[in-house]
Design a protein around this motif. Structure first.
Motif, PDB file in Angstrom:
ATOM      1  N   ALA A 154      33.716  41.091  31.256  1.00 15.80           N
ATOM      2  CA  ALA A 154      33.029  40.719  32.500  1.00 15.80           C
ATOM      3  C   ALA A 154      33.982  40.829  33.682  1.00 15.80           C
ATOM      4  O   ALA A 154      33.599  41.299  34.769  1.00 15.80           O
ATOM      5  CB  ALA A 154      32.465  39.305  32.387  1.00 15.80           C
ATOM      6  N   ALA A 155      35.234  40.402  33.498  1.00 16.63           N
ATOM      7  CA  ALA A 155      36.219  40.515  34.574  1.00 16.63           C
ATOM      8  C   ALA A 155      36.541  41.979  34.873  1.00 16.63           C
ATOM      9  O   ALA A 155      36.715  42.362  36.036  1.00 16.63           O
ATOM     10  CB  ALA A 155      37.488  39.756  34.196  1.00 16.63           C
ATOM     11  N   VAL A 156      36.616  42.800  33.821  1.00 15.66           N
ATOM     12  CA  VAL A 156      36.833  44.233  34.024  1.00 15.66           C
ATOM     13  C   VAL A 156      35.684  44.845  34.811  1.00 15.66           C
ATOM     14  O   VAL A 156      35.893  45.697  35.688  1.00 15.66           O
ATOM     15  CB  VAL A 156      37.023  44.959  32.676  1.00 15.66           C
ATOM     16  CG1 VAL A 156      36.965  46.477  32.849  1.00 15.66           C
ATOM     17  CG2 VAL A 156      38.360  44.565  32.054  1.00 15.66           C
ATOM     18  N   ALA A 157      34.458  44.417  34.538  1.00 13.83           N
ATOM     19  CA  ALA A 157      33.306  44.934  35.281  1.00 13.83           C
ATOM     20  C   ALA A 157      33.416  44.576  36.760  1.00 13.83           C
ATOM     21  O   ALA A 157      33.118  45.401  37.638  1.00 13.83           O
ATOM     22  CB  ALA A 157      32.012  44.385  34.689  1.00 13.83           C
ATOM     23  N   VAL A 158      33.836  43.341  37.051  1.00 10.41           N
ATOM     24  CA  VAL A 158      34.019  42.940  38.448  1.00 10.41           C
ATOM     25  C   VAL A 158      35.136  43.769  39.084  1.00 10.41           C
ATOM     26  O   VAL A 158      34.987  44.297  40.201  1.00 10.41           O
ATOM     27  CB  VAL A 158      34.338  41.436  38.539  1.00 10.41           C
ATOM     28  CG1 VAL A 158      34.738  41.061  39.969  1.00 10.41           C
ATOM     29  CG2 VAL A 158      33.142  40.608  38.097  1.00 10.41           C
ATOM     30  N   ALA A 159      36.259  43.900  38.377  1.00 11.37           N
ATOM     31  CA  ALA A 159      37.378  44.689  38.902  1.00 11.37           C
ATOM     32  C   ALA A 159      36.983  46.149  39.102  1.00 11.37           C
ATOM     33  O   ALA A 159      37.399  46.795  40.075  1.00 11.37           O
ATOM     34  CB  ALA A 159      38.579  44.586  37.968  1.00 11.37           C
ATOM     35  N   SER A 160      36.161  46.679  38.194  1.00 10.47           N
ATOM     36  CA  SER A 160      35.719  48.078  38.310  1.00 10.47           C
ATOM     37  C   SER A 160      34.842  48.272  39.539  1.00 10.47           C
ATOM     38  O   SER A 160      34.897  49.330  40.194  1.00 10.47           O
ATOM     39  CB  SER A 160      34.962  48.493  37.050  1.00 10.47           C
ATOM     40  OG  SER A 160      35.820  48.466  35.921  1.00 10.47           O
ATOM     41  N   SER A 161      34.026  47.266  39.860  1.00 12.06           N
ATOM     42  CA  SER A 161      33.180  47.377  41.055  1.00 12.06           C
ATOM     43  C   SER A 161      34.033  47.366  42.314  1.00 12.06           C
ATOM     44  O   SER A 161      33.668  47.978  43.334  1.00 12.06           O
ATOM     45  CB  SER A 161      32.147  46.260  41.077  1.00 12.06           C
ATOM     46  OG  SER A 161      32.748  45.001  41.321  1.00 12.06           O
ATOM     47  N   VAL A 162      35.177  46.677  42.271  1.00 15.36           N
ATOM     48  CA  VAL A 162      36.119  46.710  43.393  1.00 15.36           C
ATOM     49  C   VAL A 162      36.813  48.070  43.445  1.00 15.36           C
ATOM     50  O   VAL A 162      36.916  48.702  44.507  1.00 15.36           O
ATOM     51  CB  VAL A 162      37.155  45.578  43.259  1.00 15.36           C
ATOM     52  CG1 VAL A 162      38.249  45.719  44.318  1.00 15.36           C
ATOM     53  CG2 VAL A 162      36.487  44.212  43.365  1.00 15.36           C
ATOM     54  N   ALA A 163      37.269  48.535  42.285  1.00 21.35           N
ATOM     55  CA  ALA A 163      38.035  49.781  42.218  1.00 21.35           C
ATOM     56  C   ALA A 163      37.214  51.001  42.605  1.00 21.35           C
ATOM     57  O   ALA A 163      37.772  52.031  43.006  1.00 21.35           O
ATOM     58  CB  ALA A 163      38.596  49.964  40.812  1.00 21.35           C
TER      59      ALA A 163
END
Length: 252
Positions: free
Chosen positions: A183-192
């Motif tokens: 879930a944190a990776v998904a949030v970070a991916s939306s930023v990236a």
């Protein structure tokens, strides 16, 4: 030392894991140095920082801290490590499960976004040890939750669960612990996925909100916009929108 690992994922996201279970991820000077080195060495667009599925970080290494005099603490390099971590320009998403106490809580609150497992527990218990938070605990709690709510945590040393932390404005999202990192990776991916120059500029402006009067912060924000208007990425972003396609940002 091997207590901090980095796993670079597709899409420009790295997962940095603190893995010192024998000390409950206690933030010794050595571990903080390794963490700062790791974060500074990454060339990615966003970072997820986690302590694993059961524990984020239980705080400072109290055995190490007990032996330090004020002069030794000042010379230990701990403050410099915290400054280095805070100066990393890459957006940081903290993925918090279990305890994030003392320095562990301060580390989580130094991130730009906090994704918490439903098991997460936050707190600043330093007053119970005859100490005060020394890595931003008083200031970040006060800025996130307000001074009076922060006093209710910092001055009593009590802990708050993930749901109260979300209500206080510290937590972006709560998920089951088994889904925390993804879930944190998904949030970070939306930023990236966004323009990297714009993300860093917006992040910098957000952080100035804690440091500057409103008029000065608004001027800083305007200056960041002017810089972005001179970038290739802003032309690409608008062009992609008009052409109904995904943008291809280059960071220029």
């Amino acid at each position: 030392m091997g207590t901090v690992t980095a796993d670079v994922r597709p899409g420009g996201v790295a997962v940095v894991t603190i893995a010192a279970p024998e000390t409950r991820n206690a933030l010794s000077t050595e571990l903080l140095t390794e963490l700062a080195d790791t974060l500074e060495g990454l060339d990615v667009r966003a970072v997820v920082l986690t302590g694993g599925p059961k524990l984020f970080a239980a705080g400072a290494d109290v055995k190490q801290l007990r032996e330090l005099s004020p002069i030794e603490y000042a010379a230990s390099g701990r403050a410099a490590c915290w400054q280095r971590i805070g100066a990393v320009g890459t957006p940081l998403v903290a993925a918090v499960a279990g305890y994030a106490l003392g320095g562990g809580c301060e580390l989580a609150l130094s991130a730009d976004l906090v994704v918490a497992a439903d098991t997460a527990v936050f707190g600043q218990p330093e007053v119970k040890l005859g100490l005060v938070p020394g890595a931003g605990g008083t200031q970040r709690w006060a800025r996130a939750a307000g001074r009076y709510a922060a006093a209710g945590v910092v001055l009593t040393g009590r802990t708050v669960d993930a749901f109260e932390a979300r209500d206080l404005g510290l937590v972006h999202r709560i998920v089951p612990s088994e889904r925390l990192v993804e879930a944190a990776v998904a949030v970070a991916s939306s930023v990236a996925a966004n323009g990297p120059l714009a993300v860093r500029a917006a992040r910098s402006a957000l952080r100035r909100a804690d440091e500057l009067p409103l008029s000065a912060a608004l001027e800083y924000e305007r200056q960041q916009l002017l810089l972005m208007l001179g970038s290739d990425d802003h032309v690409e972003g608008i062009t992609a929108l008009l052409e109904k396609r995904a943008p291809r940002f280059t960071g220029r």
